[in-house]
Design a protein around this motif. Structure first.
Motif, PDB file in Angstrom:
ATOM      1  N   GLU A 236     -36.426  46.048  35.137  1.00 38.94           N
ATOM      2  CA  GLU A 236     -36.333  45.016  34.107  1.00 38.94           C
ATOM      3  C   GLU A 236     -35.559  45.509  32.896  1.00 38.94           C
ATOM      4  O   GLU A 236     -34.782  44.764  32.300  1.00 38.94           O
ATOM      5  CB  GLU A 236     -37.744  44.571  33.683  1.00 38.94           C
ATOM      6  CG  GLU A 236     -37.759  43.478  32.614  1.00 38.94           C
ATOM      7  CD  GLU A 236     -36.928  42.259  32.990  1.00 38.94           C
ATOM      8  OE1 GLU A 236     -36.231  41.735  32.098  1.00 38.94           O
ATOM      9  OE2 GLU A 236     -36.955  41.844  34.163  1.00 38.94           O
TER      10      GLU A 236
ATOM     11  N   ARG B 186     -27.933  41.753  30.745  1.00 38.87           N
ATOM     12  CA  ARG B 186     -27.960  40.434  30.095  1.00 38.87           C
ATOM     13  C   ARG B 186     -27.253  40.461  28.756  1.00 38.87           C
ATOM     14  O   ARG B 186     -26.712  39.444  28.319  1.00 38.87           O
ATOM     15  CB  ARG B 186     -29.413  39.963  29.909  1.00 38.87           C
ATOM     16  CG  ARG B 186     -30.108  39.562  31.196  1.00 38.87           C
ATOM     17  CD  ARG B 186     -31.444  38.882  30.942  1.00 38.87           C
ATOM     18  NE  ARG B 186     -32.246  38.876  32.160  1.00 38.87           N
ATOM     19  CZ  ARG B 186     -33.247  39.698  32.412  1.00 38.87           C
ATOM     20  NH1 ARG B 186     -33.596  40.611  31.495  1.00 38.87           N
ATOM     21  NH2 ARG B 186     -33.904  39.624  33.554  1.00 38.87           N
TER      22      ARG B 186
ATOM     23  N   LYS C 290     -23.591  39.400  29.272  1.00 42.25           N
ATOM     24  CA  LYS C 290     -23.764  38.333  30.256  1.00 42.25           C
ATOM     25  C   LYS C 290     -22.458  37.882  30.891  1.00 42.25           C
ATOM     26  O   LYS C 290     -22.362  37.718  32.118  1.00 42.25           O
ATOM     27  CB  LYS C 290     -24.471  37.141  29.596  1.00 42.25           C
ATOM     28  CG  LYS C 290     -24.840  36.032  30.569  1.00 42.25           C
ATOM     29  CD  LYS C 290     -25.640  34.942  29.874  1.00 42.25           C
ATOM     30  CE  LYS C 290     -26.019  33.841  30.858  1.00 42.25           C
ATOM     31  NZ  LYS C 290     -26.817  32.775  30.196  1.00 42.25           N
TER      32      LYS C 290
ATOM     33  N   LYS D 156     -22.005  38.427  34.859  1.00 37.44           N
ATOM     34  CA  LYS D 156     -21.969  37.263  35.745  1.00 37.44           C
ATOM     35  C   LYS D 156     -20.713  37.259  36.600  1.00 37.44           C
ATOM     36  O   LYS D 156     -20.762  37.012  37.816  1.00 37.44           O
ATOM     37  CB  LYS D 156     -22.062  35.981  34.926  1.00 37.44           C
ATOM     38  CG  LYS D 156     -22.134  34.719  35.775  1.00 37.44           C
ATOM     39  CD  LYS D 156     -22.336  33.488  34.911  1.00 37.44           C
ATOM     40  CE  LYS D 156     -22.436  32.234  35.789  1.00 37.44           C
ATOM     41  NZ  LYS D 156     -22.649  31.010  34.970  1.00 37.44           N
TER      42      LYS D 156
ATOM     43  N   GLN E  47     -34.207  39.074  42.816  1.00 40.21           N
ATOM     44  CA  GLN E  47     -34.103  37.915  41.930  1.00 40.21           C
ATOM     45  C   GLN E  47     -33.539  38.290  40.561  1.00 40.21           C
ATOM     46  O   GLN E  47     -32.948  37.444  39.887  1.00 40.21           O
ATOM     47  CB  GLN E  47     -35.476  37.240  41.783  1.00 40.21           C
ATOM     48  CG  GLN E  47     -35.941  36.526  43.049  1.00 40.21           C
ATOM     49  CD  GLN E  47     -34.919  35.519  43.558  1.00 40.21           C
ATOM     50  OE1 GLN E  47     -34.334  34.757  42.784  1.00 40.21           O
ATOM     51  NE2 GLN E  47     -34.688  35.515  44.867  1.00 40.21           N
ATOM     52  N   ARG E  48     -33.713  39.542  40.172  1.00 42.97           N
ATOM     53  CA  ARG E  48     -33.084  39.981  38.916  1.00 42.97           C
ATOM     54  C   ARG E  48     -31.562  39.945  39.053  1.00 42.97           C
ATOM     55  O   ARG E  48     -30.862  39.555  38.116  1.00 42.97           O
ATOM     56  CB  ARG E  48     -33.560  41.393  38.555  1.00 42.97           C
ATOM     57  CG  ARG E  48     -35.002  41.433  38.051  1.00 42.97           C
ATOM     58  CD  ARG E  48     -35.437  42.843  37.723  1.00 42.97           C
ATOM     59  NE  ARG E  48     -36.853  42.888  37.352  1.00 42.97           N
ATOM     60  CZ  ARG E  48     -37.704  43.828  37.721  1.00 42.97           C
ATOM     61  NH1 ARG E  48     -37.281  44.846  38.467  1.00 42.97           N
ATOM     62  NH2 ARG E  48     -38.969  43.781  37.344  1.00 42.97           N
TER      63      ARG E  48
ATOM     64  N   SER F  82     -30.543  36.337  38.796  1.00 41.26           N
ATOM     65  CA  SER F  82     -30.620  35.830  37.419  1.00 41.26           C
ATOM     66  C   SER F  82     -29.427  36.273  36.579  1.00 41.26           C
ATOM     67  O   SER F  82     -29.089  35.625  35.584  1.00 41.26           O
ATOM     68  CB  SER F  82     -31.921  36.304  36.751  1.00 41.26           C
ATOM     69  OG  SER F  82     -31.866  37.696  36.449  1.00 41.26           O
TER      70      SER F  82
END
Length: 420
Positions: A157, A164, A167, A171, A189-190, A193
């Protein structure tokens, strides 16, 4: 635009990066060698077609071994290219594979350096081990239709939070990744996201459960153990800066009830060997260095593991293993290796690099997590006093290990689909 700014900043910082390598070379001279490889100017080479595996350092190299072995068996017409970032990782590649693979350092994440490297090595696929995500590496492969697979992928995390903050760059980068083979659903799933297309995610489990210990290695460990078979033995494996002092504090407490106990102390990084030796001198411990190949006698309280490539052997020569990087906030290391070697295993509270594996073992009482050095001493004394309790924990840990094998077959199947 984000990648252009990132690339420009990286190029501007190259003098600082090489200065850092030079300074690290004062303790580990290998950091001052082979600099041309780090900008893609390796020795003359032109491969026809290859499978490229990138493993940043020792842990990732070890995780990649079963994959590379299978690639060599399944794809004899392909060259196998293995890149690392650290000298210790490089040494492991050479020790394990010798000349059967082409090895060099990964060029820094600069478009022209990576482009030159890719042109010379002609990879048909790039397999990145665990979490080594470089925007230009991924983009240079993507624009050449070379699939990038993140194998044995993990993402804590805290690491996800870092991505993030960038971002737009993250992405775009993850949108160009062909497949993420995640250790757990949560970690997978991280990635999603952060921008990974859900269709490109596959949860396979961890390759670390597929560890296979050769009988020869077990025999070597057993032979070494004979030198101190009459003494209770704790190994502190892969320790980090600031952790050795805590281990020695715990060892002092252990010796109050087990005065003949032996500590095997194995720093994670070779550039710290001399520093830890100086610490043992300062603490007035009688110790012997593994690199000197001298026998351990009853006067020695500590064996300093200052060699490379012997960790599994040293683990198998102990009764109890503490896995380092976990009493300090480093994130821990592979707790499955000592379990596979049949040793009762302990870790500290900082295990975010191996959180899922640690939690799985905890659910079955296959590992012990301690809060600090005092707690570590208490648990060790308990295991030394009650060997049956230690053996029972080892059995539970091995049951978890065996029940979770199979990631290798799943990851190979996914990779095969992208190569063929």
């Amino acid at each position: 635009m984000a990648r252009f700014l990132y690339s420009s900043l990286f190029i501007l910082l190259l003098p600082v990066v090489f200065l850092s390598l030079y300074l690290r070379g004062s303790k580990s001279p290998a950091y001052r060698q082979r600099w041309l490889e780090r900008i893609g100017m390796n020795r003359p080479l032109q491969l026809n077609k290859s499978i490229w595996v990138h493993a940043v350092s020792v842990g990732e190299v070890i995780a990649a071994v079963p994959l590379v072995r299978e690639f060599q068996r399944r794809y004899p017409d392909y060259s196998i290219v293995v890149t690392t970032m650290t000298p210790t990782g490089s040494d492991r590649v050479k020790a394990i594979f010798g000349d059967s693979v082409y090895h060099q350092y990964l060029p820094y994440d600069i478009p022209w350096a990576l482009g030159r490297f890719i042109k010379k090595t002609a990879p048909q696929i790039c397999i990145v081990m665990e979490t080594e995500l470089w925007p230009n590496l991924i983009h240079q492969c993507y624009r050449r239709n070379i699939a990038v697979v993140v194998s044995n992928a993990r993402l804590s995390e805290s690491s996800a939070a870092g991505y993030r903050r960038l971002k737009s760059l993250s992405k775009k980068m993850l949108g160009e990744v062909g497949r993420v083979l995640a250790q757990t659903e949560i970690e997978g799933q991280r990635f999603v996201s952060l921008g990974l297309p859900p269709a490109n995610l596959q949860v396979t489990g961890s390759l670390k459960f597929d560890i296979e210990i050769e009988d020869r290695l077990r025999d070597v460990a057993l032979e070494l153990r004979q030198d101190w078979l009459h003494r209770p033995c704790l190994i502190a494996a892969s320790t980090h800066q600031g952790e050795d002092e805590l281990i020695l504090d715990a060892f002092n407490l252990i010796r109050q009830s087990h005065g003949d106990a032996l500590l095997i102390l194995v720093p994670r990084h070779p550039e710290r060997f001399e520093q830890v030796a100086a610490l043992l001198d300062k603490r007035q411990y009688s110790f012997v260095r593994r690199s000197h190949a001298a026998a351990v006698n009853d006067d020695h309280a500590v064996l300093l593991g200052d060699t490379m490539g012997e960790l599994l052997t040293l683990l198998g020569a102990a009764d109890i293993a503490f896995v380092g990087g976990s009493l300090v906030d480093t994130g821990g290391h592979n707790v499955l290796e000592p379990i596979a070697m049949g040793v009762a295993t302990i870790t500290g509270p900082h295990t975010f690099n191996f959180q899922a594996i640690t939690e799985l073992l905890l659910q079955r009482n296959g590992i012990t997590v301690v809060s600090d050095e005092i707690n570590l001493a208490q648990v060790c004394v308990g295991f030394f006093t009650s060997p049956d309790a230690a053996s029972a924990q080892v059995s539970r840990g091995n049951a978890v290990l065996n029940e979770n094998k199979g990631a290798l077959a799943k990851q190979l199947q996914a990779i095969d689909e992208l190569i063929c």
